[in-house]
Design an enzyme around this catalytic site. Structure first.
Site, PDB file in Angstrom:
ATOM      1  N   ARG A  75       0.838  -1.121   0.035  1.00 54.45           N
ATOM      2  CA  ARG A  75      -0.030   0.111   0.238  1.00 54.45           C
ATOM      3  C   ARG A  75       0.864   1.246  -0.071  1.00 54.45           C
ATOM      4  O   ARG A  75       0.133   2.424  -0.240  1.00 54.45           O
ATOM      5  CB  ARG A  75      -0.988  -0.080   1.410  1.00 54.45           C
ATOM      6  CG  ARG A  75      -2.030  -0.852   0.914  1.00 54.45           C
ATOM      7  CD  ARG A  75      -2.960  -0.614   2.096  1.00 54.45           C
ATOM      8  NE  ARG A  75      -2.674  -1.659   3.114  1.00 54.45           N
ATOM      9  CZ  ARG A  75      -3.088  -1.748   4.321  1.00 54.45           C
ATOM     10  NH1 ARG A  75      -4.334  -0.714   4.596  1.00 54.45           N
ATOM     11  NH2 ARG A  75      -3.075  -2.706   5.266  1.00 54.45           N
ATOM     12  N   GLU A 249       4.576 -14.643  -3.173  1.00 51.92           N
ATOM     13  CA  GLU A 249       3.383 -15.285  -3.957  1.00 51.92           C
ATOM     14  C   GLU A 249       3.678 -16.142  -4.769  1.00 51.92           C
ATOM     15  O   GLU A 249       2.977 -17.242  -4.831  1.00 51.92           O
ATOM     16  CB  GLU A 249       2.855 -14.019  -4.582  1.00 51.92           C
ATOM     17  CG  GLU A 249       2.656 -12.917  -3.732  1.00 51.92           C
ATOM     18  CD  GLU A 249       1.504 -11.927  -4.361  1.00 51.92           C
ATOM     19  OE1 GLU A 249       2.567 -10.784  -5.127  1.00 51.92           O
ATOM     20  OE2 GLU A 249       0.459 -11.793  -4.518  1.00 51.92           O
TER      21      GLU A 249
HETATM   22  N1  ARG Z   1      -1.154 -13.982  -4.953  1.00 45.39           N
HETATM   23  C1  ARG Z   1      -1.768 -13.815  -6.094  1.00 45.39           C
HETATM   24  C2  ARG Z   1      -0.841 -14.573  -7.201  1.00 45.39           C
HETATM   25  O1  ARG Z   1      -0.011 -15.388  -6.889  1.00 45.39           O
HETATM   26  C3  ARG Z   1      -1.748 -12.323  -6.659  1.00 45.39           C
HETATM   27  C4  ARG Z   1      -2.502 -11.527  -5.840  1.00 45.39           C
HETATM   28  C5  ARG Z   1      -2.030  -9.983  -5.926  1.00 45.39           C
HETATM   29  N2  ARG Z   1      -0.512  -9.764  -5.801  1.00 45.39           N
HETATM   30  C6  ARG Z   1      -0.272  -8.577  -5.908  1.00 45.39           C
HETATM   31  N3  ARG Z   1       1.212  -8.446  -5.641  1.00 45.39           N
HETATM   32  N4  ARG Z   1      -0.847  -7.609  -6.384  1.00 45.39           N
HETATM   33  O2  ARG Z   1      -1.311 -14.581  -8.405  1.00 45.39           O
END
Ligand code: ARG
Length: 374
Positions: A75, A249
């Site tokens: 953010r 992620e």
């Molecule tokens: N965690 C999700 C993925 O691996 C993406 C969610 C949004 N992530 C971000 N960095 N804006 O695809």
């Protein structure tokens, strides 16, 4: 100073929207608007159940929605959001074109830019324009008769839907699913995303030559497309937005979760780790190498990505600055902490304002399928 306005309406949903509308125009970020704008919006809302926002109002609203979203660790960058106003895209075809434009501008050759594309509001009868796909770019998943899955197991259902609609995937581990779009007047339609709009990063490791042989890759742009954007009592169900990835992620969830690509065992084998017991920490060691590969490969490909240490520092910085500005920063501790090494990032060692999912503007989940943490 807020003059008295009568916000009562016989329809309780309408009075809720009137309250949100008033609160929105009372925000300090909107104080520069013409003095009668709030009254005008409220009157229009009361008469028609909704009102037309200006692009400026939508952009400010979307930035605040980002700033308010308790689950986002990125953010700090809320001020940089850019808007593609696609409210006139009232066919599936036009929405798909807007999404393609979104990907072009967001990818920006690898120097990712945060974009939100805002599509049409629901019709007066409640029917709406929606992107069915949870993100603009997603990999298909296929289950074979023996139960084995090719591709991303998170998208088996989505892939079945696409297939039912007539799409045919190649059957590889990384088939990009088509965009699926639903509008009031058409059956769900699908659109293949032009190849040149899907930037992908082949994974390689800075030290291990064999890593590239695993033939893994991931897309550069995470563009969430299944959340509603709610601003000033107006709901935008078609409002895809993107930031950029944090390595975890991809490396600590998409490729590591047992119900996703589940790559840790294969990587541990290649590393010749002792996998006889959990206590050897073979998973943890494989996880670190996988994440090093993700960070290294994105850097090599020129696709922007942030590491979990850096983003955590940026986030606590952001929280401090919000506090100094006299604002709350509602935060979901479980979401802003990375899924590996959380205790060695600063986000772990703090308490936050409670994760208030009811403050507006905000991005609101439509009860997505699957895991609550993805
Ligand atoms: N965690 C999700 C993925 O691996 C993406 C969610 C949004 N992530 C971000 N960095 N804006 O695809």
């Amino acid at each position: 100073m807020s003059e008295q306005v009568d916000l009562r309406a016989s329809d309780p949903q309408l009075s809720g929207r009137l309250v949100e509308c008033r609160d929105f125009f009372d925000l300090p970020e909107l104080k520069h608007l013409p003095a009668d704008r709030k009254a005008q919006a409220l009157a229009e809302m009361r008469r028609a159940g909704t009102y037309v926002q200006t692009p400026e109002e939508i952009l400010i609203g979307a930035k605040l929605a980002w700033r308010n979203h308790a689950r986002c660790v990125g953010r700090k960058h809320w001020r940089t959001l850019k808007l593609i106003d696609a409210r006139d895209a009232t066919t599936a075809e036009a929405i798909a074109q807007a999404c393609f434009e979104h990907l072009r501008v967001a990818t920006n050759g690898g120097a990712l830019q945060s974009i939100v594309t805002v599509g049409p509001t629901p019709l007066p009868d409640g029917r709406e324009y929606r992107i069915i796909s949870p993100q603009l770019i997603r990999y298909a998943g296929y289950r074979a008769v023996d139960g084995a899955v090719t591709g991303d197991p998170a998208h088996l259902e989505l892939t079945q839907l696409a297939t039912k609609l007539g799409w045919r995937g190649k059957g590889t581990d990384f088939d990009v699913l088509p965009l699926m779009i639903s509008t009031p007047d058409e059956p769900i339609r699908w659109f293949d995303i032009p190849r040149e709009l899907v930037m992908e990063v082949p994974l390689e490791h800075p030290n291990y030559r064999w890593f590239a042989g695993l033939e893994l890759k991931w897309h550069a742009v995470p563009a969430v497309s299944n959340m509603d954007l709610e601003i000033g009592g107006v709901r935008y169900p078609c409002a895809p937005f993107n930031g950029w990835y944090v390595n975890t992620e991809v490396g600590a969830r998409n490729f590591s979760d047992q119900d996703r690509y589940d790559m840790l065992p294969a990587i541990a084998k290649k590393l010749r780790l002792d996998m006889s017991s959990d206590r050897t920490l073979w998973k943890d060691r494989a996880l670190v190498e996988l994440n090093r590969a993700v960070i290294h490969s994105f850097r090599e490909s020129g696709a922007y990505m942030v590491d979990h240490h850096t983003v955590a520092k940026q986030f606590v910085d952001h929280v401090d600055r919000e506090t100094e500005a006299g604002r709350k920063c509602p935060t979901d501790w479980a979401w802003v902490n990375p899924p590996m090494s959380s205790g060695i990032t600063p986000t772990f060692h703090r308490l936050y304002d409670p994760p208030d999912m009811d403050i507006r503007p905000n991005f609101v989940s439509r009860g997505a399928l699957g895991c609550p943490f993805s």
